[in-house]
Design a protein around this motif. Structure first.
Motif, PDB file in Angstrom:
ATOM      1  N   CYS A   1       0.830  -1.220   0.000  1.00 29.76           N
ATOM      2  CA  CYS A   1       0.000   0.000   0.000  1.00 29.76           C
ATOM      3  C   CYS A   1       0.863   1.268   0.000  1.00 29.76           C
ATOM      4  O   CYS A   1       1.864   1.361   0.721  1.00 29.76           O
ATOM      5  N   ALA A   2       0.445   2.252  -0.798  1.00 32.54           N
ATOM      6  CA  ALA A   2       1.172   3.527  -0.866  1.00 32.54           C
ATOM      7  C   ALA A   2       1.076   4.313   0.437  1.00 32.54           C
ATOM      8  O   ALA A   2       1.911   5.179   0.711  1.00 32.54           O
ATOM      9  N   LEU A   3       0.052   4.024   1.259  1.00 33.69           N
ATOM     10  CA  LEU A   3      -0.163   4.747   2.521  1.00 33.69           C
ATOM     11  C   LEU A   3       0.272   3.927   3.738  1.00 33.69           C
ATOM     12  O   LEU A   3      -0.168   4.174   4.857  1.00 33.69           O
ATOM     13  N   ARG A   4       1.144   2.943   3.490  1.00 29.95           N
ATOM     14  CA  ARG A   4       1.508   2.038   4.591  1.00 29.95           C
ATOM     15  C   ARG A   4       2.335   2.713   5.679  1.00 29.95           C
ATOM     16  O   ARG A   4       2.331   2.288   6.820  1.00 29.95           O
ATOM     17  N   GLU A   5       3.048   3.791   5.352  1.00 28.66           N
ATOM     18  CA  GLU A   5       3.878   4.485   6.335  1.00 28.66           C
ATOM     19  C   GLU A   5       3.034   4.991   7.503  1.00 28.66           C
ATOM     20  O   GLU A   5       2.086   5.755   7.314  1.00 28.66           O
ATOM     21  N   GLY A   6       3.357   4.551   8.721  1.00 30.68           N
ATOM     22  CA  GLY A   6       2.608   4.966   9.911  1.00 30.68           C
ATOM     23  C   GLY A   6       1.337   4.167  10.133  1.00 30.68           C
ATOM     24  O   GLY A   6       0.644   4.370  11.139  1.00 30.68           O
ATOM     25  N   CYS A   7       1.007   3.256   9.205  1.00 33.32           N
ATOM     26  CA  CYS A   7      -0.215   2.441   9.345  1.00 33.32           C
ATOM     27  C   CYS A   7       0.144   0.966   9.495  1.00 33.32           C
ATOM     28  O   CYS A   7      -0.347   0.294  10.392  1.00 33.32           O
TER      29      CYS A   7
END
Length: 483
Positions: free
Chosen positions: A391-397
């Motif tokens: 996922c492109a939004l995986r940082e911090g998630c």
């Protein structure tokens, strides 16, 4: 015999009391209100009845301690005032010409006679029974809260305590005679405790023997306080510890070192129960004890009013079981739902699943925790970890290398759901307005009776201080309600 006749000894000066102690004098009113003979029954096991010298009447000794709580005086100043204040002598059951006790007798009475007694509950129950007998206590509601008391020691270093009290004494002396400043003993400049004690002893000797102002009433209080610190408390100051005191928190960024007094009070402002703990104890955990103690004191408890601290799940279940209305708001985390990133993870009602910020839906859910045991249950939503890894939004998630990705949502219990509905009723809203009364009572205890700082070291000493102070404020309140 420890019991003595509690009428005044025949004295040619007894008529003075009718002149200088009027009927509306608070101490005369307390004498008429309270039958202090209960003190004999409570203390009979603490005295040897067939050996030794006659003891000072325990009622008289108890009344000395009550005067100390009412007027916030040191032992020395209490005994000194008892010499000339006829309202004190009348209250103590003495003839005008009688001699007062030695200050050391008060210390012995506290340590030898009152030790191991459940004085706190006994005096509260006694004052509540008086209120009931007087027809004053009619409420079926109690208001609960906790107030903190700072420990006597450990707030400052031993040297700071001595310096502070010596400074106050010097300041008072200078206000009387500034020219005496040049004759004062040279201040200690080292960081050695023994040197500071020696300086304080020289300062006391100078003021008593050479200053010429030692007998001025304004000088006596700070002088006696410094003497008491040096002479009576040197050992305690040298240790500079209170073994029972603990750090407690008033708010996120505000703390104190000492004790908590958990209180229950009626709408008439009569305290019906108290639990004194170390400073770190949780307020809500004391609720059930406060209710049971209030009942033992003679209260018919139908409603409990408190802040958010008292609305924990166990208390809701307890009050419901005992048919008591709990007027305490739930924590906003409960009413609003406890979940992280609630603006990012959205619930899809059609699928019954949560969707992550990237738009991926959870693939399954599971329930955590057992019903009606401990904390509320949670629904745990699991996402496809293979999608999360890319996922492109995986940082911090998504945590790199994790084998799963989940999102938890707390489920409101049946108890919480019912309490939420109760919060919206007019009864709850009206009763909530009564809570300010106990905050005013806390202020009275602290600012009117010195309850903001402990007068001795240890939990036992704090309980004695609490017992006498609460008894005093209850009696004063009863007298006020009688007017």
């Amino acid at each position: 015999m420890i019991q003595k006749q509690q009428t005044l000894v025949l004295s040619p000066y007894a008529a003075l009391y009718d002149i200088v102690v009027p009927k509306d004098n608070m101490l005369r009113q307390i004498n008429e209100l309270v039958d202090f003979s209960f003190i004999y029954e409570e203390l009979k096991d603490k005295y040897c009845l067939d050996n030794g010298r006659n003891a000072i009447d325990p009622i008289c000794m108890f009344k000395y301690l009550l005067l100390k709580a009412i007027f916030e005086l040191s032992d020395v100043d209490l005994v000194e005032r008892s010499k000339y204040d006829l309202s004190f002598k009348y209250f103590l059951g003495m003839a005008p010409e009688d001699s007062v006790i030695n200050t050391s007798s008060l210390t012995k009475f506290r340590k030898l006679r009152l030790k191991d007694m459940n004085l706190l509950d006994m005096l509260i129950q006694k004052s509540v029974s008086i209120a009931v007998d007087q027809g004053i206590l009619k409420s079926t509601s109690i208001i609960v809260d906790a107030t903190h008391t700072k420990a006597r020691y450990n707030q400052k270093s031993p040297q700071e305590i001595l310096q502070d009290r010596a400074r106050k004494l010097r300041k008072t002396v200078y206000a009387m005679n500034e020219s005496i400043k040049v004759k004062m003993p040279t201040k200690n400049t080292t960081n050695v405790l023994e040197d500071e004690i020696e300086y304080c002893q020289r300062l006391i000797s100078f003021i008593e023997e050479e200053s010429g102002v030692a007998q001025v009433p304004k000088i006596l209080e700070p002088l006696n306080l410094l003497k008491e610190t040096v002479e009576d408390d040197v050992e305690a100051i040298r240790l500079a510890t209170d073994p029972d005191a603990r750090v407690g928190h008033k708010s996120v960024d505000s703390s104190f070192f000492g004790y908590k007094t958990h209180l229950a009070m009626t709408e008439e402002r009569i305290i019906t129960a108290a639990v004194i703990t170390t400073g770190e104890k949780n307020d809500g955990k004391q609720l059930q004890t406060l209710i049971e103690k209030s009942k033992s004191a003679g209260m018919n408890v139908k409603t409990v009013i408190g802040d958010t601290a008292y609305s924990e799940k166990d208390n809701i279940a307890y009050t419901k079981k005992n048919e008591i209305d709990l007027v305490a708001k739930l924590n906003p985390k409960v009413t609003q739902g406890s979940r992280k990133k609630e603006d990012e993870f959205l619930f899809n009602k059609d699928a019954g699943m949560y969707v992550c910020p990237a738009g991926h839906m959870a693939i399954r859910k599971a329930r955590e925790g057992k019903k009606s045991i401990g904390k509320n249950q949670k629904n745990k939503y699991y996402f496809d970890v293979e999608i999360c890894k890319r996922c492109a939004l995986r940082e911090g998630c998504y945590k790199q290398g994790a084998n799963s990705k989940s999102y938890c949502v707390t489920i409101k219990s049946e108890e919480h759901s019912e309490q939420m509905a109760f919060q919206e009723t007019e009864f709850f809203k009206e009763k909530s307005k009564e809570r300010y009364k106990i905050e005013a009572k806390n202020s009275e205890l602290k600012h009117g009776h010195g309850y903001d700082v402990a007068t001795s070291s240890g939990l036992i000493g704090m309980q004695l201080q609490g017992a006498m102070t609460i008894f005093a404020v209850n009696l004063k309140r009863i007298l006020k309600l009688q007017d």
